[in-house]
Design an enzyme around this catalytic site. Structure first.
Site, PDB file in Angstrom:
ATOM      1  N   ASP A 195      -6.214  -0.696   1.294  1.00 14.72           N
ATOM      2  CA  ASP A 195      -6.336   0.225   0.162  1.00 14.72           C
ATOM      3  C   ASP A 195      -7.068  -0.417  -1.012  1.00 14.72           C
ATOM      4  O   ASP A 195      -7.702   0.270  -1.813  1.00 14.72           O
ATOM      5  CB  ASP A 195      -4.951   0.683  -0.286  1.00 14.72           C
ATOM      6  N   GLY A 196      -6.981  -1.742  -1.128  1.00 16.50           N
ATOM      7  CA  GLY A 196      -7.649  -2.434  -2.237  1.00 16.50           C
ATOM      8  C   GLY A 196      -9.157  -2.276  -2.219  1.00 16.50           C
ATOM      9  O   GLY A 196      -9.796  -2.283  -3.274  1.00 16.50           O
ATOM     10  N   ASN A 290      -5.796   4.711  -9.312  1.00 19.76           N
ATOM     11  CA  ASN A 290      -4.357   4.705  -9.028  1.00 19.76           C
ATOM     12  C   ASN A 290      -3.507   4.890 -10.281  1.00 19.76           C
ATOM     13  O   ASN A 290      -2.883   5.928 -10.451  1.00 19.76           O
ATOM     14  CB  ASN A 290      -3.956   3.405  -8.328  1.00 19.76           C
ATOM     15  N   ASP A 320      11.015  -2.021 -19.238  1.00 14.40           N
ATOM     16  CA  ASP A 320      10.006  -2.955 -18.744  1.00 14.40           C
ATOM     17  C   ASP A 320       8.590  -2.427 -18.927  1.00 14.40           C
ATOM     18  O   ASP A 320       7.634  -3.203 -18.887  1.00 14.40           O
ATOM     19  CB  ASP A 320      10.251  -3.260 -17.259  1.00 14.40           C
ATOM     20  N   THR A 331       1.874   7.482  -4.859  1.00 13.57           N
ATOM     21  CA  THR A 331       2.467   6.844  -3.686  1.00 13.57           C
ATOM     22  C   THR A 331       2.392   5.324  -3.763  1.00 13.57           C
ATOM     23  O   THR A 331       2.684   4.646  -2.774  1.00 13.57           O
ATOM     24  CB  THR A 331       1.752   7.326  -2.404  1.00 13.57           C
ATOM     25  N   ALA A 332       1.985   4.795  -4.912  1.00 12.74           N
ATOM     26  CA  ALA A 332       1.857   3.347  -5.072  1.00 12.74           C
ATOM     27  C   ALA A 332       2.988   2.823  -5.966  1.00 12.74           C
ATOM     28  O   ALA A 332       4.159   3.002  -5.642  1.00 12.74           O
ATOM     29  CB  ALA A 332       0.480   3.014  -5.657  1.00 12.74           C
ATOM     30  N   TYR A 333       2.652   2.200  -7.079  1.00 15.24           N
ATOM     31  CA  TYR A 333       3.662   1.620  -7.973  1.00 15.24           C
ATOM     32  C   TYR A 333       4.627   2.686  -8.482  1.00 15.24           C
ATOM     33  O   TYR A 333       5.839   2.449  -8.615  1.00 15.24           O
ATOM     34  CB  TYR A 333       2.947   0.926  -9.135  1.00 15.24           C
TER      35      TYR A 333
END
Length: 455
Positions: A195-196, A290, A320, A331-333
């Site tokens: 994905d990167g 993203n 945080d 769907t990532a972080y």
């Protein structure tokens, strides 16, 4: 007496119907709104509003006949022009930045045959050298295409030491990130890796992005749907223009910083990506696929940042940090922080707190196109840090600001099947969404015995 009243009322209703009929006939039985686009005409004989029967073979909105309409799987009307009854409509907005379309109708086509392709390969991965060589040789020798690669890719020791690959390597066009502008020279992009690589391809194009074909050769591969085994036929299909495409919205992020000393203010008349400074402030702009992450960095104190939506303060984030993501980034972080997973075709921006110091602070979804502005609160005990798709990490201090909105330059990602099937396939295969051992059913004889006892 009662009969005469009913007769009089009936005559008045018939007369009103005749007047309405005359008005409709004088308007040619159709209504054309002067505030809308010239190609939007609504017929009174078709009360069900939907999208035109004809569908475009490109990712742009269909421009077919609008005399007959039917419903499709899309929940959106014929945006940006929508009518309400016979006389009302949405006023045309010249600043419209998105056009919502039925995802199933988004297909790739070419105005001219593609001639140049950018191949992005994951760095420092020896397992990708052979697929990279096969793909480049196929593109240049079989399709007679111009292949662009990043200069540091060719500096890989395994490629340098390969004498058989030397003649092919001389035919490459090379570039360097942040130095060479190739935005107007690339017809489409092929990514080899995880994905990167897709996120990296997005960062290279701060304006319009060519179609991206991503092969799954990494660890996760949520955004890379193609397998490399039969790459020849798949690449040919894309070159011929017969492929579905999903338009992944991006975020336009503008970071404005106060100069820290007089020398910095003088030297930074232009920022690192060419934007003019605003009143002595340094302004930088990015396109993000993203998410934008604002966190407390190395400090032990809670982050304390104010979040504005279209100029109105909506909340202060104490925790945080906070994630502002696209549907692709949901769907990532954001998913790890507790947000919902949103299909990339949904026009939205997700705001997700990271470990908030409040149990009632839940993730929210806001409409695409709104402007979010994030600044350090006056009471903040420490600075904050911002990262854009995991890169360009920088410190945010008092007086600095981060403005975020939906970009008008989406990333067109080529699909294997279609946008819906590919997304759910990735959820099942990569994230193992809702995977569990199925509950066993009762044996038939046990069901019969239980029915007898109940009776």
């Amino acid at each position: 007496m009662k009969a005469s009243v009913i007769f009089s009322y009936t005559m008045e209703m018939e007369q009103e119907k005749m007047n309405v009929s005359k008005e409709l006939s004088s308007d040619s039985a159709s209504y054309h709104c002067s505030a809308c686009h010239g190609d939007e005409t609504w017929s009174y004989s078709h009360p069900i509003r939907g999208r035109a029967k004809s569908r475009s073979l490109s990712a742009s909105p269909a421009l077919g006949s609008t005399k007959e309409f039917r419903r499709t799987r899309s929940l959106h009307g014929p945006c940006p022009v929508t009518t309400f009854g016979p006389k009302a409509c949405v006023l045309q907005n010249p600043q419209t930045i998105m056009h919502i379309q039925d995802p199933a109708s988004q297909r790739l086509t070419w105005n001219k045959s593609p001639k140049s392709v950018l191949v992005i390969k994951k760095i420092r991965d020896a397992s990708l050298l052979q697929p990279f060589k096969e793909l480049c040789i196929y593109l240049m020798e079989e399709n007679n295409m111009i292949v662009y690669v990043e200069k540091k890719v060719l500096e890989d020791p395994a490629i340098v030491s390969d004498e058989n690959f030397g003649p092919v390597k001389k035919k490459f066009c090379t570039f360097r990130e942040d130095y060479d502008d190739i935005s107007n020279q690339i017809d489409f992009i092929i990514c080899l890796g995880g994905d990167g690589t897709l996120l990296y391809a997005s960062s290279l194009f701060q304006g319009s992005v060519p179609p991206v074909m991503a092969f799954h050769l990494g660890s996760l591969g949520f955004l890379t749907p193609f397998n490399f085994e039969n790459f020849q036929s798949q690449v040919n299909q894309v070159i011929e223009g017969n492929a579905a495409v999903i338009l992944r919205s991006r975020l336009k992020v503008r970071v404005v910083k106060e100069p820290r000393d007089k020398q910095t203010a003088i030297l930074n008349g232009l920022s690192e990506n060419g934007l003019d400074a605003e009143g002595g402030k340094q302004a930088m702009q990015y396109q993000v696929l993203n998410e934008v992450v604002i966190d407390r960095g190395p400090s032990s104190y809670l982050s304390n940042v104010d979040v504005y939506l279209d100029g109105h303060l909506i909340t202060t984030v104490q925790g945080d940090g906070v994630i502002v993501s696209t549907p692709t980034g949901s769907t990532a972080y954001a998913a790890a922080a507790g947000a919902s997973m949103v299909h990339p075709n949904v026009p939205a921006i997700m705001v997700t707190p990271i470990c908030p110091h409040s149990l009632s602070f839940r993730p929210i979804v806001v409409p695409a196109g709104v402007e979010l502005k994030i600044m350090l609160s006056p009471e903040a005990r420490n600075t904050a840090w911002v990262s854009l798709d995991g890169r360009k990490r920088q410190e945010i201090r008092h007086g600095d600001s981060i403005s975020i909105t939906t970009s008008c330059y989406p990333l067109p990602s080529i699909c294997v099947c279609d946008p819906v099937s590919d997304w759910f396939e990735s959820l099942a295969q990569c994230l193992h969404w809702n995977v569990r051992k199925k509950q066993a059913h009762f044996p038939e004889d046990e069901d019969e015995d239980q029915d007898g006892e109940d009776s």
